[in-house]
Motif scaffolding. Structure first.
Motif, short mmCIF file in Angstrom:
data_model
loop_
_atom_site.label_atom_id
_atom_site.label_comp_id
_atom_site.label_asym_id
_atom_site.label_seq_id
_atom_site.Cartn_x
_atom_site.Cartn_y
_atom_site.Cartn_z
N UNK A 5 7.51 5.34 -5.95
CA UNK A 5 6.82 5.43 -7.23
C UNK A 5 5.46 6.12 -7.13
N UNK A 6 4.78 6.04 -5.99
CA UNK A 6 3.51 6.75 -5.84
C UNK A 6 3.73 8.26 -5.94
N UNK A 7 4.75 8.75 -5.27
CA UNK A 7 5.06 10.18 -5.33
C UNK A 7 5.43 10.57 -6.77
N UNK A 8 6.24 9.76 -7.41
CA UNK A 8 6.64 10.05 -8.79
C UNK A 8 5.44 10.04 -9.74
N UNK A 9 4.44 9.23 -9.42
CA UNK A 9 3.22 9.18 -10.24
C UNK A 9 2.32 10.39 -9.98
N UNK A 10 2.62 11.13 -8.91
CA UNK A 10 1.78 12.28 -8.56
C UNK A 10 0.62 11.91 -7.66
N UNK A 11 0.66 10.71 -7.09
CA UNK A 11 -0.39 10.25 -6.19
C UNK A 11 -0.08 10.61 -4.74
N UNK A 12 -1.13 10.87 -4.00
CA UNK A 12 -1.06 11.11 -2.56
C UNK A 12 -1.97 10.10 -1.88
N UNK A 13 -1.61 9.72 -0.66
CA UNK A 13 -2.41 8.71 0.04
C UNK A 13 -2.86 9.21 1.40
N UNK A 14 -3.90 8.59 1.87
CA UNK A 14 -4.37 8.77 3.24
C UNK A 14 -4.78 7.40 3.75
N UNK A 15 -4.74 7.20 5.07
CA UNK A 15 -5.08 5.88 5.60
C UNK A 15 -6.57 5.56 5.44
N UNK A 16 -6.84 4.32 5.12
CA UNK A 16 -8.22 3.84 5.10
C UNK A 16 -8.74 3.84 6.54
N UNK A 17 -10.01 4.13 6.69
CA UNK A 17 -10.63 4.06 8.02
C UNK A 17 -11.04 2.64 8.38
N UNK A 18 -10.97 1.72 7.40
CA UNK A 18 -11.51 0.38 7.62
C UNK A 18 -10.50 -0.75 7.57
N UNK A 19 -9.38 -0.54 6.88
CA UNK A 19 -8.34 -1.57 6.78
C UNK A 19 -6.97 -0.91 6.89
N UNK A 20 -5.95 -1.71 7.11
CA UNK A 20 -4.58 -1.21 7.27
C UNK A 20 -3.91 -1.06 5.89
N UNK A 21 -4.45 -0.12 5.12
CA UNK A 21 -3.94 0.11 3.76
C UNK A 21 -4.26 1.56 3.37
N UNK A 22 -3.53 2.09 2.39
CA UNK A 22 -3.76 3.48 1.98
C UNK A 22 -4.84 3.60 0.91
#
Length: 186
Positions: free
Chosen positions: A91-108
């Motif tokens: 659904x993130x891709x379908x929403x047009x969103x892109x992610x990158x890893x956080x430098x501080x926590x294990x989340x995008x």
């Protein structure tokens, strides 16, 4: 004269938060949440139902990010709130969103949303749906900073949820100076 509405979840403003997590395989997911706010200086509390994919993910990874939904991405932010990650894993891709890893926590981090809180899970109660997170960092794209390097709400254009009319609204104009205007009444 006043009108009573009974016990309802009506409060203004209700920030629109986009929570992002990784699942156990490292696939990013996000959801829209409007019930939440700061509960301590470095703590955020949100109401997240246990059946959400995001709830399972943040419990598995013990981390999440909270981006401020903005006017430029209102459709995508609404979409991640009405489509379940349990049923639509991309659904993130379908929403047009892109992610990158956080430098501080294990989340995008969602690249299109210019401000986010990077959080570690402090606690989650599935009976009350209460999620408490420790804010370990606030990150903002330089496009939403003012000349002094501070986050400028006029550039960020965060949206709030209007629970009465089921609409999203952009935060408005400056009407006063905090910790200053009231001094005239002292």
């Amino acid at each position: 004269m006043r009108k009573d509405f009974g016990a309802k979840p009506i409060l203004y403003p209700q920030p629109v938060f986009i929570l992002a997590t990784y699942d156990e395989a490292g696939i990013p997911n996000a959801m829209n949440a409007a019930w939440g706010g700061l509960s301590e200086e470095t703590e955020i509390t949100l109401c997240i139902s246990a059946e959400h994919k995001t709830a399972a993910n943040l419990l598995a990874r013990r981390a999440f990010t909270v981006s401020m939904a903005d006017a430029a991405h209102v459709s995508a932010c609404d979409y991640v709130g009405i489509v379940s990650g349990n049923e639509v894993p991309d659904k993130l891709m379908r929403a047009g969103f892109h992610t990158s890893p956080s430098a501080h926590v294990d989340a995008p981090l969602i690249e299109e949303l210019p401000m986010a809180l990077e959080c570690k899970v402090i606690s989650y109660d599935p009976d009350t749906c209460r999620l408490v997170g420790e804010i370990v960092n606030v990150t903002a794209d330089t496009c939403v900073l003012d000349a002094d390097g501070k986050i400028d709400p006029a550039k960020l254009r965060p949206i709030t949820f209007d629970p009465v009319h089921h609409t999203y609204r952009v935060l408005g104009e400056v009407v006063g100076q905090a910790f200053c205007d009231g001094l005239r009444l002292k």
